[in-house]
Write a protein that holds these residues in place. Structure first.
Motif, PDB file in Angstrom:
ATOM      1  N   LEU A 137       0.837  -1.199   0.000  1.00 22.36           N
ATOM      2  CA  LEU A 137       0.000   0.000   0.000  1.00 22.36           C
ATOM      3  C   LEU A 137       0.872   1.249   0.000  1.00 22.36           C
ATOM      4  CD1 LEU A 137      -2.721  -0.881   2.683  1.00 22.36           C
ATOM      5  CD2 LEU A 137      -3.029  -0.810   0.203  1.00 22.36           C
ATOM      6  N   GLY A 141      -2.981   4.731   0.001  1.00 23.10           N
ATOM      7  CA  GLY A 141      -3.663   3.450   0.178  1.00 23.10           C
ATOM      8  C   GLY A 141      -3.906   3.124   1.641  1.00 23.10           C
ATOM      9  N   ASN A 152      -0.352  -4.333   5.640  1.00 15.66           N
ATOM     10  CA  ASN A 152       0.524  -3.746   4.634  1.00 15.66           C
ATOM     11  C   ASN A 152       1.944  -4.277   4.845  1.00 15.66           C
ATOM     12  OD1 ASN A 152       1.499  -2.191   2.548  1.00 15.66           O
ATOM     13  ND2 ASN A 152       1.640  -0.302   3.741  1.00 15.66           N
ATOM     14  N   ALA A 181      -1.873   1.311  -4.373  1.00 18.55           N
ATOM     15  CA  ALA A 181      -1.037   0.130  -4.119  1.00 18.55           C
ATOM     16  C   ALA A 181      -0.140  -0.135  -5.317  1.00 18.55           C
ATOM     17  CB  ALA A 181      -1.901  -1.095  -3.828  1.00 18.55           C
TER      18      ALA A 181
END
Length: 275
Positions: A137, A141, A152, A181
């Motif tokens: 991410l 994001g 993440n 992402a």
């Protein structure tokens, strides 16, 4: 409009090719309906094979992945219809402050939208990407509600011969889009990391990966002899066995499937209830 109902259009971009994605999307919709006790209905539109396209009367749209080049369809009627639908959704949202329409674009649909909006370079990969991979991410994001509840990096199914690379940030700014992402970093590979998720607008989002993929469908894919051979040839047998073993890991694709599309649907139903 009944505020506890949600009308969804599912656009099938598979052009008649066998796939697990459509089953995954339908399962998520059915589970969301039962879990939230709402009147959710959906219709399927076979766009590439039959030229079917939904009208603007739906609350939410989910457009699937599919085979083939996202460039060669330029100018074809079905693609024009798809782009026209995106324009209609944006025009509706521009005119309506309280009630919005939402769209989620997966893989092939995502690539087409990136080309439509000129957000990056849509290019063929050197080799097919297929498997369960970590996705990173961006800062945007991490703040985006679509990824609430995800890790993440997170893991998802990636299946593609094409990719979108080299983001045009001037085009992003003009569109008001955000890169959410990107592909995992590969220190030993000197290749551009491709874009894995973009918020095209407040209501339209897309992913290069497959958030609808589940262990059942992935296992069916991985057990196909040609898929097994392709993964073993490229990554080795241990990597293939690791993929099989990771299918039921609650922190991998099980988590991704349970979070991303349900978050999208939650936003759509929540918006209707607020309106």
């Amino acid at each position: 409009m009944d505020k506890s109902s949600l009308k969804v259009a599912v656009i099938d971009m598979n052009n008649g090719a066998p796939n697990q994605g459509m089953r995954g999307i339908q399962e998520i919709l059915s589970r969301f309906k039962n879990d939230n006790n709402i009147d959710l209905t959906f219709d399927i539109f076979d766009l590439r094979q039959k030229g079917e396209i939904p009208g603007i009367g739906y609350d939410a749209y989910i457009s699937s992945g599919g085979p083939g080049s996202p460039i060669e369809s330029k100018g074809e009627q079905w693609e024009n219809d798809f782009f026209n639908l995106l324009d209609q959704i944006e025009a509706f949202n521009h005119k309506n402050d309280e009630r919005k329409k939402y769209a989620f674009l997966i893989c092939h649909s995502f690539q087409l939208a990136c080309r439509k909006y000129g957000l990056g370079n849509v290019t063929e990969r050197r080799s097919n990407a297929f498997g369960i991979f970590p996705i990173t991410l961006t800062e945007d994001g991490e703040k985006d509600e679509i990824f609430n509840g995800i890790t993440n990096p997170f893991f998802s199914v990636d299946s593609r011969d094409w990719q979108v690379i080299e983001p045009d940030f001037a085009a992003f700014e003009k569109k008001g889009a955000k890169l959410l992402a990107i592909e995992k970093e590969r220190k030993h590979v000197d290749l551009e990391r491709c874009m894995m998720s973009i918020r095209f607008s407040d209501e339209i989002i897309g992913t290069q990966f497959h958030p609808e993929a589940d262990p059942v469908g992935m296992k069916m894919y991985l057990l196909q002899e040609e898929k097994k051979k392709a993964i073993v040839d490229m990554h080795g047998e241990q990597k293939y066995l690791d993929m099989l073993n990771s299918l039921d890991d609650p922190a991998r694709i099980v988590l991704t499937q349970s979070v991303i599309l349900p978050n999208f649907l939650q936003k759509a139903i929540g918006d209707l209830q607020e309106a």
